[in-house]
Design an enzyme around this catalytic site. Structure first.
Site, PDB file in Angstrom:
ATOM      1  NE  ARG A  47       3.453 -13.369 -10.963  1.00 29.49           N
ATOM      2  CZ  ARG A  47       4.162 -14.284 -10.275  1.00 29.49           C
ATOM      3  NH1 ARG A  47       3.547 -15.347  -9.807  1.00 29.49           N
ATOM      4  NH2 ARG A  47       5.433 -14.134 -10.051  1.00 29.49           N
ATOM      5  CD  GLU A 100       0.697   1.265   8.130  1.00 28.31           C
ATOM      6  OE1 GLU A 100       0.221   2.409   7.987  1.00 28.31           O
ATOM      7  OE2 GLU A 100       0.374   0.318   7.415  1.00 28.31           O
ATOM      8  CD1 TRP A 133       6.408  -4.305 -10.705  1.00 30.19           C
ATOM      9  CD2 TRP A 133       4.222  -4.488 -11.020  1.00 30.19           C
ATOM     10  NE1 TRP A 133       5.801  -3.505  -9.798  1.00 30.19           N
ATOM     11  CE2 TRP A 133       4.459  -3.585  -9.957  1.00 30.19           C
ATOM     12  CE3 TRP A 133       2.912  -4.750 -11.384  1.00 30.19           C
ATOM     13  CZ2 TRP A 133       3.434  -2.958  -9.265  1.00 30.19           C
ATOM     14  CZ3 TRP A 133       1.886  -4.121 -10.685  1.00 30.19           C
ATOM     15  CH2 TRP A 133       2.140  -3.233  -9.660  1.00 30.19           C
ATOM     16  CE  LYS A 174      -3.345  -1.863  -2.465  1.00 24.64           C
ATOM     17  NZ  LYS A 174      -2.804  -1.924  -1.073  1.00 24.64           N
ATOM     18  CE  LYS A 209      -2.519  -1.625   7.049  1.00 23.63           C
ATOM     19  NZ  LYS A 209      -1.867  -0.515   6.528  1.00 23.63           N
ATOM     20  CD  GLU A 237      -6.304   0.213   5.958  1.00 19.20           C
ATOM     21  OE1 GLU A 237      -6.669   0.447   4.800  1.00 19.20           O
ATOM     22  OE2 GLU A 237      -5.158  -0.129   6.261  1.00 19.20           O
ATOM     23  CG  HIS A 273       0.735  16.052  27.425  1.00 19.52           C
ATOM     24  ND1 HIS A 273       1.094  17.079  28.279  1.00 19.52           N
ATOM     25  CD2 HIS A 273       1.887  15.392  27.130  1.00 19.52           C
ATOM     26  CE1 HIS A 273       2.395  17.067  28.474  1.00 19.52           C
ATOM     27  NE2 HIS A 273       2.911  16.043  27.786  1.00 19.52           N
ATOM     28  CG  ASN A 311       9.740 -12.575 -12.111  1.00 22.76           C
ATOM     29  OD1 ASN A 311       9.886 -11.397 -11.831  1.00 22.76           O
ATOM     30  ND2 ASN A 311       8.978 -13.406 -11.411  1.00 22.76           N
ATOM     31  N   GLY A 312      12.769 -10.890 -12.158  1.00 16.10           N
ATOM     32  CA  GLY A 312      13.795 -10.658 -11.134  1.00 16.10           C
ATOM     33  C   GLY A 312      14.623  -9.436 -11.507  1.00 16.10           C
ATOM     34  CB  CYS A 349       7.897 -10.278 -14.518  1.00 14.91           C
ATOM     35  SG  CYS A 349       8.701  -8.684 -14.446  1.00 14.91           S
TER      36      CYS A 349
HETATM   37  C1  AGP Z   1      -3.490   1.704   3.684  1.00 13.59           C
HETATM   38  O1  AGP Z   1      -3.599   0.403   4.215  1.00 13.59           O
HETATM   39  C2  AGP Z   1      -4.754   2.131   3.007  1.00 13.59           C
HETATM   40  N1  AGP Z   1      -5.091   1.241   1.959  1.00 13.59           N
HETATM   41  C3  AGP Z   1      -4.730   3.605   2.584  1.00 13.59           C
HETATM   42  O2  AGP Z   1      -4.502   4.394   3.728  1.00 13.59           O
HETATM   43  C4  AGP Z   1      -3.638   3.987   1.552  1.00 13.59           C
HETATM   44  O3  AGP Z   1      -2.367   3.915   2.151  1.00 13.59           O
HETATM   45  C5  AGP Z   1      -3.893   5.431   1.102  1.00 13.59           C
HETATM   46  O4  AGP Z   1      -5.140   5.468   0.457  1.00 13.59           O
HETATM   47  C6  AGP Z   1      -2.800   5.954   0.159  1.00 13.59           C
HETATM   48  O5  AGP Z   1      -2.760   5.157  -0.999  1.00 13.59           O
HETATM   49  P1  AGP Z   1      -1.476   5.278  -1.970  1.00 13.59           P
HETATM   50  O6  AGP Z   1      -0.301   4.834  -1.183  1.00 13.59           O
HETATM   51  O7  AGP Z   1      -1.779   4.390  -3.136  1.00 13.59           O
HETATM   52  O8  AGP Z   1      -1.347   6.729  -2.369  1.00 13.59           O
END
Ligand code: AGP
Length: 603
Positions: free
Chosen positions: A27, A479, A75, A598, A483, A486, A502, A99-100, A2
């Site tokens: 934020r 993951e 938030w 995003k 990262k 990306e 394999h 906030n918190g 928040c």
């Molecule tokens: C992750 O770093 C990416 N931005 C992407 O894979 C993301 O996780 C995926 O698009 C799912 O998004 P969501 O968690 O908002 O559903």
């Protein structure tokens, strides 16, 4: 997270508050409000959605003369984003913003309700203003004494401002765990949860420390902590808004990696008790008739889902399968009503995940979502939703959302184990004790960050990366590879370590970089032999482990831990920083990588 603003003085307050809240939009929020006291006049405006809605509501209001005022962007962590749940919260003659998370709000709420207090909202925050008025009006304590006693009753994280008709010349403040600063411009006093709202207004600033509280009046601020009144010194206020939003970090992603320790405490607050796990939002009856959990997600959220599948089966003894949403939608899946359908999504708007959820609901399945954005489409579509409380995540490459999703799913596996009585108290206590160490495991040390900065210069070429791990470290390997892909645009794959022989090991040579996740608490000997096979074929090995590994070309030392999840979170931070530092060296746009969004709201 928040946002909070406050102002005491003679200038027009509405504009100061709204301008300040505008600066906090980055934020993230789902509702907003302001309150002003001028002598005997009390004003309060609140609106759901964007600030434009609040501006619309206040367009014919302008304050006059001296007064005190507070504003807030919310938030949601407790209670849906509605006007009633928006701050400021009103008592009989006082307003509060916060906030918190007030961890003991239910106990306080019950006490107040037993004394006849009626609550309008579902929030934890509203307890603050009613406790204050209980001490001020009904127990005849002075406003400051009442505020002090109120703060002493609160457990958890809070930054709060309170104004009251019983002290129309003062703003009361307290800080513990959530940020708050005080700005000064001559006799005028400002408050904010970060620099940006008061840049261009205040000239000097003081950043409150945890445990500090007090009150502001014209030209004076009285500051206290548990040892009594204390003096303080101000410093010139930062004037660069953009760097202020990043709070000194180079990128939002970097800031969000560093925030993981703090937000993880919020994620756990009120849910991890001394010897049990609780989710107010998940009724035990959700598991009635359930024999399998099917989790559906995309991208990073798919990786936390895969991690959870190990935990649900190992701890809750519930069969668990995981689906990539875009595949699930068209595979004509076999669904039955003894399945609990779980969706995981940071944004709550991912099209494939949302459509998969609708498919499951049409098939009559119960649904639960783990999401970071309240009132999002996936949250609204689900029977039950658990918020990760990570706060807005601005970096396209997800970090703190993944960390908090994984924690929520770990807690949920224990919660389900409690309901199904598949875990004994000793084991449950061991898990809870480990959980409590996670915020520490997430702390980014200068040593680690500097090491990864230096190391990154060696990994800017080559023909690719393998991230390898076993068990829950396999989804973490996936993951880590995502990262890196990306934000560096280098090719990387996550792979189960036992699968390298394999086929993929055919790629092994000195230009193949293997990032090996080698936890000491889980299958260490197995992963060690997998890595030795790669090293024997001249692959370049970067080992992440508490145990020194003599065949590693590079070695990132982590802490010896008592639980695999502590190693999981610490190694997660290392892989996040490695991706960040490689991307920086390649001069890429860390926060907005090419071709990515995003939230993928289209198929
Ligand atoms: C992750 O770093 C990416 N931005 C992407 O894979 C993301 O996780 C995926 O698009 C799912 O998004 P969501 O968690 O908002 O559903």
């Amino acid at each position: 997270m928040c946002g909070i603003v406050g102002y005491l003085g003679k200038n027009e307050k509405k504009e100061i508050l709204l301008d300040g809240l505008q600066e906090l939009e980055y934020r993230g929020y789902d509702s907003a409000g302001i309150a002003v006291i001028e002598g005997k006049q009390l004003y309060n405006f609140k609106a759901v959605g964007k600030l434009e809605n609040l501006k619309d509501k206040t367009k014919s209001y302008f304050s006059e003369g001296f007064g005190v005022s507070i504003g807030h962007t919310r938030w949601a962590t407790h209670g849906k984003p509605t006007e009633l749940n928006a701050h400021p919260h009103l008592g009989a003659y006082s307003y509060v913003v916060h906030n918190g998370i007030i961890e003991n709000y239910q106990e306080l709420k019950k006490e107040l309700q037993s004394e006849g207090v009626n609550f309008l909202s579902q929030t934890d925050t509203e307890t603050i203003v009613h406790i204050f008025e209980k001490y001020n009006r009904r127990e005849n304590k002075t406003p400051f004494e009442a505020f002090k006693k109120t703060i002493e009753r609160l457990k958890g994280a809070f930054a709060t401002l309170l104004i009251t008709e019983s002290a129309p010349d003062a703003i009361f403040f307290a800080k513990n765990g959530s940020p708050m600063l005080i700005g000064f411009d001559g006799a005028d006093v400002y408050f904010a949860s970060s620099d940006t709202p008061i840049i261009g207004k205040a000239k000097e600033v003081y950043y409150l420390e945890d445990g500090e509280y007090g009150y502001a009046k014209t030209g004076e601020v009285k500051l206290f902590n548990k040892d009594g009144e204390r003096t303080f010194s101000t410093k010139p206020l930062n004037t660069d808004k953009t760097s202020a939003q990043k709070e000194g970090y180079r990128f939002f992603m970097e800031k969000e990696i560093y925030e993981q320790s703090k937000v993880m405490s919020d994620t756990m607050m009120g849910r991890v008790k001394d010897s049990s796990i609780t989710f107010d939002e998940v009724d035990a009856s959700l598991l009635d008739g359930i024999k399998e959990i099917k989790i559906c997600a995309c991208g990073t959220s798919y990786h936390s889902a895969l991690t959870a599948s190990y935990l649900f089966e190992r701890l809750a003894k519930i069969r668990c399968s995981v689906e990539i949403a875009s595949e699930f939608r068209y595979k004509e899946p076999l669904l039955s009503d003894d399945m609990l359908f779980v969706t995981i999504s940071q944004s709550g708007e991912t099209a494939d995940t949302l459509e998969a959820l609708k498919m499951a609901k049409r098939a009559g399945l119960k649904s639960l979502s783990v999401c970071n954005v309240d009132n999002s489409s996936i949250v609204r579509e689900s029977d039950t939703a658990i918020l990760t409380r990570a706060g807005i995540e601005k970096g396209v490459a997800s970090t703190k959302a993944f960390a908090t999703q994984t924690m929520v799913l770990w807690m949920l596996s224990l919660y389900f184990a409690q309901i199904k009585d598949t875990i004994d108290q000793k084991k449950l206590q061991d898990e809870i004790d480990a959980m409590r160490h996670v915020p520490k495991a997430l702390l980014v040390t200068d040593t680690l960050h500097n090491k990864l900065h230096r190391l990154s210069k060696r990994y800017l070429h080559g023909h690719g990366f393998f991230f390898i791990g076993r068990d829950i470290f396999y989804p973490l390997a996936l993951e880590g590879a995502l990262k890196l892909k990306e934000i560096s645009y280098l090719h990387a794959e996550g792979y189960p370590a036992g699968e390298m022989k394999h086929g993929p090991i055919a790629l092994a040579d000195s230009e193949l970089f293997t990032i090996a996740l080698m936890p000491k608490t889980l299958h260490y000997d197995k992963i060690k032999s997998n890595v030795e096979e790669l090293s024997a074929r001249d692959a370049t090995i970067c080992a992440i482990s508490p145990e020194p590994f003599e065949l590693a070309d590079d070695f990132i030392q982590t802490e010896y831990a008592t639980h695999p999840m502590l190693e999981f979170f610490e190694m997660m931070v290392a892989t996040q920083l490695l991706a960040l530092e490689i991307s920086v060296r390649l001069s890429n746009d860390v926060d907005m990588p090419r071709n990515l969004a995003k939230s993928v709201t289209v198929e």
